[in-house]
Enzyme design. Structure first.
Site, PDB file in Angstrom:
ATOM      1  N   TYR A  25       8.349 -30.533 -26.483  1.00 32.01           N
ATOM      2  CA  TYR A  25       8.369 -29.151 -26.006  1.00 32.01           C
ATOM      3  C   TYR A  25       7.101 -28.766 -25.251  1.00 32.01           C
ATOM      4  CZ  TYR A  25      12.618 -28.059 -28.664  1.00 32.01           C
ATOM      5  OH  TYR A  25      13.907 -28.016 -29.135  1.00 32.01           O
ATOM      6  N   HIS A  26       5.975 -29.370 -25.578  1.00 26.61           N
ATOM      7  CA  HIS A  26       4.745 -28.953 -24.886  1.00 26.61           C
ATOM      8  C   HIS A  26       4.737 -29.373 -23.413  1.00 26.61           C
ATOM      9  CE1 HIS A  26       2.105 -32.777 -25.919  1.00 26.61           C
ATOM     10  NE2 HIS A  26       3.053 -33.041 -25.048  1.00 26.61           N
TER      11      HIS A  26
END
Length: 297
Positions: free
Chosen positions: A204-205
């Site tokens: 997700y980052h």
């Protein structure tokens, strides 16, 4: 190298090694990691203010319109001006080095089972699936290193219980894991339904909020009431400020806070049911399906 946090300043002319330098010596893949953390981010940072000024400070960035692409556009490298940063690295022959860096787990603190248990997470109760259950789906899990750590901790798990999903899967561990191709960036859904755990480590980052929500919704749609989503990410704090900036300038991604995870979860029909954000090392966020008013999911 002081600006990268590899050494500590003693005085104006003297530096000494620190724990990060010692970690680099101990973990061979860290040399590949430093290659990338001292090239791509420095390149993007050089064009950050230029892009902001030229676009009247338009922000947040789009994933193919970050300072990385803007820099290539300004020097006339139009072939890279609209490519994702990973595609640029692939075109320039740097992905094998990056893959070695990721495989070596530079920055990881212990095996996944040991790490999450040290955060107070009851992993044993989650790993209670029957022999014919798909227990863990590792999305974007590289060559399956994390799943092998899980298998070592829970030796009753078989190949059929552990699913590795990758865009370009390397089948080096196919004797131990079920390996599937999945490009979560296209329109295809998550095909594994009702697994006990959907795990995403440092995925997700790399994604903007919209892309993160899009992926989260796909996983949520595949989850059953008993399913959990386990998100392994660093905390949004001063320790990882440079990483946060790197994700922004390379991918239009970000490291997220508790409030931001809860906002994304709510939009995807999920709720945060466990969270831990250590000052150093990977944190953990657990999400489950959000119950409705009548108790259904």
């Amino acid at each position: 190298m002081a600006g990268l946090g590899l050494v500590d300043l003693v005085d104006d002319t003297t530096y000494r090694v620190n724990v990060i330098t010692a970690h680099m010596v101990a973990v061979p893949s860290s040399l590949d990691g430093m290659l990338h953390f001292s090239t791509e981010p420095v390149w993007a940072a050089a064009f950050l203010m230029k892009q902001l000024r030229d676009t009247n400070f338009k922000y947040p960035f789009q994933e193919n319109k970050t300072p990385t692409q803007y820099g290539y556009k300004l020097i006339g490298e139009e072939r890279f001006a609209n490519q994702h940063t990973y595609s640029i690295m692939h075109s320039q022959g740097r992905m094998p080095s990056f893959s070695r860096f990721m495989e070596g787990k530079f920055g990881k603190f212990g095996t996944m089972p040991d790490r999450v248990k040290s955060l107070g997470y009851d992993l044993d109760s989650v790993m209670n699936g029957k022999a014919d259950d798909i227990v863990v789906v590792d999305i974007g899990g590289g060559r399956g290193e994390m799943l092998l750590e899980v298998k070592a901790a829970y030796p009753h798990l078989k190949k059929e219980n552990l699913v590795l999903q990758e865009f370009q899967p390397d089948r080096v561990n196919e004797d131990d894991l079920t390996i599937q191709h999945w490009d979560f960036k296209d329109d295809s859904p998550e095909t594994v339904k009702g697994a006990l755990v959907y795990s995403l480590t440092h995925i997700y980052h790399n994604l903007s909020d919209l892309e993160a929500l899009r992926l989260m919704k796909k996983v949520a749609d595949a989850m059953a009431p008993h399913s959990t989503m386990l998100i392994h990410e660093f905390a949004k704090n001063s320790t990882y400020g440079k990483m946060h900036a790197t994700m922004i300038t390379l991918y239009a991604g970000r490291i997220r806070s508790s409030r931001e995870w809860k906002q994304l979860a709510a939009l995807a029909g999920l709720e945060v049911t466990f969270e831990a954000y250590p000052v150093a090392g990977e944190g953990l966020v657990e999400m489950r399906k959000l119950p409705t008013a009548n108790g259904a999911v």
